[in-house]
Write an enzyme that holds these catalytic residues in place. Structure first.
Site, PDB file in Angstrom:
ATOM      1  N   GLU A 109      -2.330   0.910  -4.607  1.00  0.00           N
ATOM      2  CA  GLU A 109      -1.698  -0.332  -4.135  1.00  0.00           C
ATOM      3  C   GLU A 109      -0.801  -0.816  -5.271  1.00  0.00           C
ATOM      4  O   GLU A 109      -1.225  -0.814  -6.434  1.00  0.00           O
ATOM      5  CB  GLU A 109      -2.834  -1.345  -3.877  1.00  0.00           C
ATOM      6  CG  GLU A 109      -2.444  -2.575  -3.134  1.00  0.00           C
ATOM      7  CD  GLU A 109      -2.591  -2.439  -1.607  1.00  0.00           C
ATOM      8  OE1 GLU A 109      -3.021  -1.372  -1.129  1.00  0.00           O
ATOM      9  OE2 GLU A 109      -2.261  -3.415  -0.923  1.00  0.00           O
TER      10      GLU A 109
ATOM     11  N   CYS B 231       0.840  -1.203   0.000  1.00  0.00           N
ATOM     12  CA  CYS B 231       0.000   0.000   0.000  1.00  0.00           C
ATOM     13  C   CYS B 231       0.874   1.253   0.000  1.00  0.00           C
ATOM     14  O   CYS B 231       0.352   2.369   0.036  1.00  0.00           O
ATOM     15  CB  CYS B 231      -0.952  -0.001   1.190  1.00  0.00           C
ATOM     16  SG  CYS B 231      -0.119  -0.204   2.751  1.00  0.00           S
TER      17      CYS B 231
END
Ligand SMILES: C[S@@+](CC[C@H](N)C(=O)[O-])C[C@H]1O[C@@H](n2cnc3c(N)ncnc32)[C@H](O)[C@@H]1O
Length: 572
Positions: free
Chosen positions: A564, A524
């Site tokens: 992401e 992330c």
């Protein structure tokens, strides 16, 4: 009248703590007018014989920032911008010592600037521009950070806070809009003041391109050797989220309570962090708090918004009981409707005391019941690709269910398992077993490792819940997996999905020594991911034997700047 004046000056003393040369001012307030000190001595007190108090000079404290955090990445972005425009860092430096200690100079710096061209976006989603230094100062140019500004906008800004190499600004007016800007796309009434969802006026396809650029830059900044050596693959396109609104299954609104409640203490804002002052959107009200009062969040799922509304109402009648601020957890919980009716346990309740529920019909015609859990220890359930996952509401689980089947398929496809061989999988940072359980049927054995004992307990439980017998989970730091691993390394693939700070050198060194045939690194924070791959390939014993097959983003958070990243590596 006299009393009234006294109390006003006391309030100033409390609010404006920075004093210099007999003036009080706020360091970051939009209004920097000096406020005169009361001249008279308080009545009845003898004139002091003490020498006047020494005026404390202010210093710009150097902060230790993680280079891969938003503040750290901004440093790289500023340097890059300067290089592009032939400027040195000295050319854009602000004299902090003077700005902090001389209010008249500060007023020169904290000014309105018109006709500012927004040049690009930072990875944090803010516009970035170069402006001339203020008149009658030695500063040549300044780097201006303009929240809600888009590349190509010509804007009017108010500089309100200085840092050594940049200034923070409010967007006052859009004089000429960027071709990227389509205001008709903005549905949220808090756009321009809430710190989330800065990309709302941008068409979704363009948002995906911007996120791809963020990843390209992340590798440019944090993997310069890989970039220069041509070892990076072409950056893949960003995989869209099936849902672009109503996707977030977790929200955490919060509120602040002042230490000392005054008599006129009123209900504080209940919502999310604010960003800037929305002068450029006259239709919305300015907020005077670091928290925006939010009634509805358009990226939250329907039941999460019901929970938000319930908890706000509860807060309206209970805020006086709180002694300090708090964060409220709102986490979606799913139950198949076909199940025998289950006690959903604790959940957000409406005004009548009933637990709020919402029925959702899926594309295949099946139905699910949703509730909103607020208690961190309560067990919640998510259903992904038919697998059930249970975990404590306060523990980590992905927040956008709609894209999870896509990323799971991508991971499975890229494991490229040998149809004739025995395939093994290690899931490092496995949480409650999302990837382990989703990929278990294609491999002989999965071992997951995770630092949170609670998550490991649920990962083990989830394997049982889904009748999966080839998963084993261990509690500990990720590198614990290598202590006595028995799996054949040439048939073992590894999934890494660390928290934002990424993997540490100890783990990456041991990973290299283990030498798995495939590595799928999910992250992330694409900046720490780029840093880790640079280290793994260039600084570990076997790193040079790996090829990066692909890197691409998955849009877990539409309307926001977050992305992401998934990188796939193979042993050559
Ligand atoms: C981004 S989450 C991913 C979880 C899981 N892969 C999923 O998708 O649900 C990162 C996980 O790493 C765990 N973690 C953090 N530091 C760790 C460490 N040093 N070793 C092992 N696990 C760690 C956290 O508790 C968290 O569950």
């Amino acid at each position: 009248m006299h009393l009234l004046k006294r109390s006003v000056s006391i309030i100033y003393n409390l609010r404006f703590q920075s004093s210099f040369l007999g003036s009080f001012y706020t360091m970051s307030s939009a209004s920097l007018e000096p406020i005169s000190l009361p001249q008279k001595r308080p009545l009845g007190r003898p004139e002091s014989t003490k020498p006047p108090k020494k005026i404390k000079r202010k210093y710009n404290k150097k902060k230790n920032v993680d280079p891969t955090s938003p503040g750290g990445v901004l440093g790289f972005e500023i340097e890059h911008l300067c290089k592009e425009h032939g400027l040195s860092l000295a050319d854009i430096s602000n004299p902090m010592d003077v700005i902090l200690n001389d209010s008249s100079i500060q007023q020169k710096y904290h000014r309105i600037v018109d006709e500012v061209n927004v040049l690009s976006l930072t990875s944090n989603g803010d516009g970035i521009a170069l402006i001339d230094g203020p008149a009658e100062t030695n500063t040549k140019k300044q780097v201006a950070i303009v929240p809600f500004g888009l590349p190509g906008d010509v804007v009017s800004i108010k500089v309100f806070k200085s840092h050594p190499l940049h200034v923070e600004c409010d967007l006052l007016k859009i004089l000429s809009p960027s071709s990227m800007r389509n205001d008709s796309l903005v549905d949220c009434k808090y756009f321009g003041v809430c710190s989330g969802c800065q990309y709302q006026p941008i068409e979704y396809a363009q948002q995906l391109l911007l996120k791809r650029d963020t990843i390209v830059n992340a590798y440019k900044f944090f993997a310069p050797i890989l970039t220069a050596s041509g070892k990076l693959p072409d950056m893949g396109s960003t995989v869209p989220s099936p849902l672009q609104y109503s996707y977030r299954t977790k929200l955490t609104p919060h509120f602040e309570i002042p230490r000392r409640k005054t008599q006129d203490f009123q209900k504080p804002s209940f919502g999310f962090g604010s960003k800037g002052r929305p002068k450029f959107r006259p239709e919305i009200v300015d907020v005077n708090s670091s928290i925006v009062d939010i009634e509805e969040c358009l990226i939250g799922t329907s039941i999460i918004n019901t929970g938000l509304s319930n908890e706000r109402k509860k807060f309206e009648s209970t805020y006086n009981n709180y002694k300090r601020g708090a964060t409220i957890l709102l986490r979606e919980n799913t139950t198949p409707v076909a199940d025998p009716p289950v006690e959903t346990g604790e959940g957000s309740r409406d005004g009548t005391g009933e637990i709020s529920k919402a029925e959702v019909e899926l594309p295949d015609g099946s139905k699910q019941l949703k509730t909103c859990v607020t208690e961190p220890r309560q067990i919640v359930t998510e259903i992904i690709n038919g697998n059930k996952f249970q975990f404590s509401a306060g523990e980590f689980f992905q927040n956008n269910n709609s894209i999870l089947p896509d990323i799971i398929k991508y991971v499975q496809d890229n494991l490229k398992l040998d149809p004739n061989g025995e395939n093994y999988l290690v899931d490092a940072y496995c949480g409650s077993g999302l990837f382990s359980i989703s990929c278990a049927s294609s491999v002989k054995k999965v071992i997951g490792v995770e630092i949170s004992a609670d998550s490991v307990k649920f990962a083990t439980h989830n394997a049982e819940l889904n009748n999966i017998e080839n998963c084993e989970f261990i509690t500990g730091k990720a590198e614990k997996i290598f202590a006595d691993i028995q799996l054949p390394r040439d048939q073992t693939s590894i999934i890494l999905d660390p928290p934002r700070k990424g993997c540490d050198d100890v783990f990456l060194t041991q990973l290299s020594e283990f030498k798995p045939k495939k590595i799928i690194y999910i992250s992330c924070n694409v900046h720490s991911q780029a840093r880790d791959l640079e280290y793994f390939i260039n600084n570990t014993s076997n790193g040079f034997q790996y090829r990066i097959d692909s890197i691409r983003g998955f849009d877990f958070f539409p309307q926001t700047h977050h992305v992401e990243g998934v990188a796939v590596l193979s042993l050559i």
